[in-house]
Design a protein around this motif. Sequence first.
Motif, short mmCIF file in Angstrom:
data_model
loop_
_atom_site.label_atom_id
_atom_site.label_comp_id
_atom_site.label_asym_id
_atom_site.label_seq_id
_atom_site.Cartn_x
_atom_site.Cartn_y
_atom_site.Cartn_z
N ASP A 478 0.86 -1.19 0.00
CA ASP A 478 0.00 0.00 0.00
C ASP A 478 0.89 1.24 0.00
N TYR A 479 0.31 2.34 -0.42
CA TYR A 479 1.04 3.62 -0.42
C TYR A 479 0.99 4.20 0.99
N ILE A 480 1.83 3.64 1.88
CA ILE A 480 1.81 4.05 3.29
C ILE A 480 3.24 4.28 3.78
N PHE A 481 4.08 4.86 2.90
CA PHE A 481 5.47 5.11 3.31
C PHE A 481 5.88 6.54 3.00
N ASP A 482 4.92 7.42 2.75
CA ASP A 482 5.22 8.80 2.38
C ASP A 482 4.13 9.69 2.97
N ASP A 483 4.54 10.81 3.59
CA ASP A 483 3.56 11.73 4.19
C ASP A 483 2.56 12.26 3.16
N GLU A 484 2.93 12.25 1.88
CA GLU A 484 2.00 12.71 0.85
C GLU A 484 0.80 11.79 0.69
N VAL A 518 6.78 -4.94 -4.54
CA VAL A 518 5.43 -4.34 -4.53
C VAL A 518 4.52 -5.16 -5.45
N PRO A 519 3.17 -5.02 -5.27
CA PRO A 519 2.25 -5.80 -6.12
C PRO A 519 1.77 -5.08 -7.37
N THR A 520 2.07 -3.78 -7.55
CA THR A 520 1.54 -3.05 -8.70
C THR A 520 2.59 -2.13 -9.31
N GLU A 521 2.40 -1.82 -10.59
CA GLU A 521 3.31 -0.91 -11.28
C GLU A 521 3.23 0.50 -10.69
N ALA A 522 2.01 0.92 -10.31
CA ALA A 522 1.85 2.26 -9.75
C ALA A 522 2.64 2.41 -8.45
N ASP A 650 -4.78 3.76 -7.07
CA ASP A 650 -4.05 3.24 -8.23
C ASP A 650 -2.99 2.23 -7.79
N ALA A 651 -2.46 2.44 -6.58
CA ALA A 651 -1.39 1.56 -6.08
C ALA A 651 -1.92 0.24 -5.52
N LYS A 652 -3.24 0.12 -5.33
CA LYS A 652 -3.82 -1.10 -4.74
C LYS A 652 -3.94 -2.19 -5.80
N SER A 653 -3.95 -3.43 -5.35
CA SER A 653 -3.99 -4.56 -6.27
C SER A 653 -5.43 -4.90 -6.65
N GLU A 654 -5.57 -5.85 -7.56
CA GLU A 654 -6.86 -6.21 -8.15
C GLU A 654 -7.42 -7.49 -7.54
N LEU A 655 -7.09 -7.78 -6.29
CA LEU A 655 -7.45 -9.07 -5.70
C LEU A 655 -8.97 -9.30 -5.62
N LYS A 656 -9.78 -8.20 -5.48
CA LYS A 656 -11.23 -8.40 -5.40
C LYS A 656 -11.80 -8.90 -6.73
N SER A 674 -4.74 -0.85 -11.53
CA SER A 674 -4.70 -2.31 -11.37
C SER A 674 -5.87 -2.99 -12.03
N TYR A 675 -7.05 -2.39 -11.93
CA TYR A 675 -8.23 -3.02 -12.54
C TYR A 675 -8.21 -2.84 -14.06
#
Length: 741
Positions: A478-484, A518-522, A650-656, A674-675
């Motif tokens: 997940d995108y959880i490593f940047d204050d942005e 990471v799981p996605t290109e984004a 956009d950074a999340k995967s398509e697992l659903k 991802s979708y």
Amino acid sequence: MAEVSVIVRTKDRPKLLIHALESIARQTYSSCEVIIVNDGGEDPDISRIEEILGGKFKYCRIDESKGRARAANVGISASTGRYVAFLDDDDEFYPDHLEVLVRCLNETDFRGAYTGCRHVLKSYDPDKGEFVVKRVITEFGRDFSFPLLLFENYIPLISVLLDRKTLEEIGGFDEELEVFEDWDMLIRFSRRTPLVYVPKVTCQYNAWSRNTQKAAFGGFDHRDVYLKVIRKHRDLFTPEFITFWQFHEKKVLEQHYGELLNSLNRENHSLRQEVDLLRRDNENLKEWCSNLETARRQLLDELRTVRDSLAGVETDYQRISRELELIQKSFGWRLISGYRALTSRLFPEGTVRGRAYSTALSAVKGLLERTVSAGHKIKSVDKPVGSGRSVNQELSVCFIVNHLDGGQRYRGYHMSEYLGIAGIKASVIPDNELPARADEVFRHSVVVLYRLFYSPLIDDIVKTCKKNDITVVYDIDDYIFDDEALPYLNVRGVSKDELRQVIRNHRKAMDLCDICLVPTEALSRLVSATGKKAYVIRNALSSEVINISENAYALKETNNSRIYIGYFSGTTTHDQDFLVASEALLAILEHHPDVDLLIGGHLKLDARFDRWIEKRRVRFLPYVHWRYLPYNIARADINIVPLVQNVFNDAKSELKYFEAALLRIPTVASPTESYRFAIRSGENGFLADGTEEWVKYLELLVTNPDLRKNIGEKAYFHTMNTYSPKAMAPRVAGVFREIAG
């Protein structure tokens, strides 16, 4: 002086009385007084009534019950308003009830008016502490017809507002009537002046479950009282009136009873649906009980395993205790103890001698470590230039996973399965089993840290790995490593400061490593922006998930007349995402009575869905363990994945998508990156951008079962060719071979 007097008849129903009075307090029309008439019951809580109504009420008590008509007349005598309204303690006004009726009488020459009235079945939920609607029975409301009123009491008393002087002139209510006193009064009032109908539902006539309603009035033979009212007004049934009724009002009566028949048919249909729902709930409950029994047996097996392990630990403890006792009695131990006691006396801590001794001892230890290390490398390592590991060292991977995070399956255990298929040794260690299993970590050539927070322990593990030429990789999904990323994070019950600390802890652990997975290109691009090299391995399936899903698909109900749109949420972060599809879902529920919405897991719906929840058109399934999730998903016919389009999603995967595809269920998703990777819109799913497209694609799938089947089958074959362990194994092995150099 108040313009309206509201007469409330009550007897021994304190909870219902409070509920009724609260509906008066919510009125948008404020010029009213409330006359509470207690017909021989216990006194209510006057202080509670004062809290609700302030000082705008009168309380009249009849010591011995005299019946409904007497209670109404006592209220009329105590009233001072120009108009009189009636509210029994088990019914309720909607907020604009009085305002609508007063406006009608003030703007016309009529002296009595009535509105539409909804008839519902209610009950009291003690767990929630509130009254709940179980179902709507029917609605009263039709234009005024005096001939029809002579035959039938079709105007509920709660819905009327009458001129007080006219009401007094006709003598109020007939106290000889035990029931139908309101019907008789309305006939007499209408003989003096006609009523006018306002076509708007503004009040609610409640029928109550037995556990809620305590009868205030005894039972009567309604047929006898009905005939009594007819005989009282028999002078109106002249030959001329009967002829008029036969030729001019017969159609009105036929229409009215036709409407009643239609209402009964609708109620019958509703009850049949309720029975079907209860039957399905019963079947689901049996299935859940079976699953729980299976889980109970598994837990018992695990408990036995733990007990056996504890017995082994106890045996080891006793053995080590005996060995320690022997060591402490040995000559070597006594020699070391004497040496420590001597150095403590000769070189006390905090003294110049003590500091000099510590410095010299550290220098000797460092020299020994370098010597041993150099000797080891000369013996076992033949490294070419630029290599990060020994050419003689076999590739093996250790995944240290965050044991609290659901993604550990995809980023640890599934990865381990793929590597095993490719012939590469791999193991998974949950972080809560460290440092006890730290020695296992250092037996591998690559170590992957999945979504771990920084800690001194992790710092030590990374340093030790690097010292021994073990490649360390940080896996983040997940995108959880940047204050942005902070503006995109919305977790119920977690403050922004707490989320900022989560981000910084992840980043600090990530900064210990030179490579990321990471799981996605984004997400790869976001990691690369921090200066680190990132490899992409997409989230995918395990053999166990595929087998469970096949079992769930085999049990899927195929002859269900209803269509279920399913939304499945694993965390409390998706409330805003769901709003993307809310308008479309509300439209589908409105226009397709055979469609229900199925909500699995964590989601907070907004108030627009309340009426569909009351009608049981929105069904909720609890958050379940991942092994039971396929059985929940299998209950849906259409899977939806609404997502706000931003850098975080956009950074999340398509697992659903692929979890539903295993069950041959078509997916409609927002077109995040991802979708777009997973779904070819119109072929193996649909990508919906905006409410118009959401409605369009849901309509297509709802109305076309063959399309649902076709899209679902294509999604299944695409998933098996792309996300199965067999498909993933060579890709994952290739990435780790490149990482290991």
